[in-house]
Design an enzyme around this catalytic site. Structure first.
Site, short mmCIF file in Angstrom:
data_model
loop_
_atom_site.label_atom_id
_atom_site.label_comp_id
_atom_site.label_asym_id
_atom_site.label_seq_id
_atom_site.Cartn_x
_atom_site.Cartn_y
_atom_site.Cartn_z
N MET A 87 -3.71 9.47 4.26
CA MET A 87 -3.47 8.11 4.73
C MET A 87 -2.03 8.00 5.24
SD MET A 87 -6.32 6.55 4.32
CE MET A 87 -5.69 4.94 4.83
N SER A 99 -12.43 4.41 14.58
CA SER A 99 -12.80 3.59 13.43
C SER A 99 -13.48 2.32 13.91
CB SER A 99 -11.56 3.23 12.62
OG SER A 99 -11.86 2.20 11.70
N ASP A 136 -5.53 9.26 8.88
CA ASP A 136 -6.07 7.90 9.01
C ASP A 136 -4.92 6.90 8.96
OD1 ASP A 136 -7.49 5.56 9.01
OD2 ASP A 136 -8.75 6.06 7.28
N HIS A 193 -15.57 6.64 4.83
CA HIS A 193 -14.36 6.66 4.01
C HIS A 193 -14.48 5.57 2.95
CE1 HIS A 193 -9.67 6.19 4.01
NE2 HIS A 193 -10.14 6.54 2.83
N HIS A 205 -15.93 6.92 12.49
CA HIS A 205 -15.31 6.69 11.19
C HIS A 205 -15.66 5.30 10.69
CE1 HIS A 205 -12.25 7.69 8.14
NE2 HIS A 205 -11.88 6.42 8.20
N ASP A 258 -14.95 2.64 7.69
CA ASP A 258 -14.04 2.29 6.60
C ASP A 258 -14.73 1.33 5.64
OD1 ASP A 258 -11.46 3.60 7.26
OD2 ASP A 258 -11.60 2.40 9.08
N MET A 262 -14.50 -0.81 2.32
CA MET A 262 -13.47 -1.40 1.46
C MET A 262 -14.12 -2.43 0.53
SD MET A 262 -10.46 -2.03 4.25
CE MET A 262 -10.16 -0.87 5.58
N MET A 295 -13.09 3.48 0.38
CA MET A 295 -11.91 2.90 -0.26
C MET A 295 -12.39 1.90 -1.31
SD MET A 295 -9.45 2.49 3.08
CE MET A 295 -10.75 2.58 4.31
#
Length: 227
Positions: free
Chosen positions: A141, A12, A177, A70, A37, A39, A41, A72
């Site tokens: 998660m 990540s 994750d 990913h 990866h 992330d 957010m 979120m």
């Protein structure tokens, strides 16, 4: 992206040097990373702000493996095309992010990406039975989403076992994750996972100038699964 169930390590970039993403990605791939990866957010669905489509587009040219994005965020649907255009190979949305996850998964595949579905630690697997033929990846998660460096939630091992049984012979990756280390990785691999996201466990001790620890960390996680 061909499908196989071999163990893949997906570092990540949340744990990388933010001022040096391109070089960090190239270094960690050279040291054995299987996927990268990302992330995303939004400070709304999760209590943190990270990256948007322009960052993904900027790092895409440095990624030679798989760009695993990913999301979120909530809402998801208005941003799917932008992340697809930025070069995502896999786009993962949360089951909890909106009321129409079926539509979201359709849109992800319609944009040309592999479709991932993420589940928070408090979410059961009962609601995904009718979605299995629409997904290429399920992300479990094992921490509460929003921050890196959290401790692994052991109750999710049983969830992964249930998921593996539900998936059967469908070509669906199970991704983990949160809190992956050489201690937790074998637990998840044994339960049926094949993609392990690792942030601090991969990037600790290394840098672009000294990338060897990245490889040592990746090999330690893979060795823990093989032993």
């Amino acid at each position: 992206m061909s499908f196989d169930r071999s163990i893949k390590i997906a570092p990540s970039i949340l744990s990388a040097d933010f001022a040096n993403f391109g070089a960090e990605i190239e270094a960690v791939e050279a040291q054995g990373a299987d996927w990268i990866h990302v992330d995303v957010m939004d400070g709304h669905f999760v209590p943190n702000l990270t990256f948007g489509p322009p960052l993904c587009a900027a790092i895409r040219k440095h990624i030679n493996t798989v760009m695993d994005v990913h999301l979120m965020i909530s809402p998801v649907d208005p941003y799917i095309q932008a992340f697809a255009d930025a070069g995502a190979d896999v786009l993962t949305a949360h089951l909890e992010a909106g009321p129409h996850i079926h539509r979201t998964l359709q849109a992800i595949r319609g944009a040309g990406c592999k479709a991932g579905l993420a589940l928070n630690p408090g979410t059961g697997v009962e609601d995904i039975d009718y979605l299995l033929d629409m997904v290429d990846l399920i992300c479990v998660m094992t921490v509460n989403p929003g921050f890196g460096g959290q401790k692994f939630i052991h109750s999710q091992i049983e969830k992964v076992k249930k998921l593996r049984a539900m998936i059967g012979d469908r070509p669906i990756h199970i991704e983990i994750d949160g809190g992956i280390t050489p201690e937790t990785a074998p637990l998840m691999a044994a339960a049926g996972a094949d993609v392990l996201v690792a942030g601090s466990a991969v990037f600790k001790g290394g840098s672009v100038q000294n990338p060897a620890p990245y490889g040592e960390n990746i090999r330690a996680i893979k060795a823990s699964v093989a032993s």
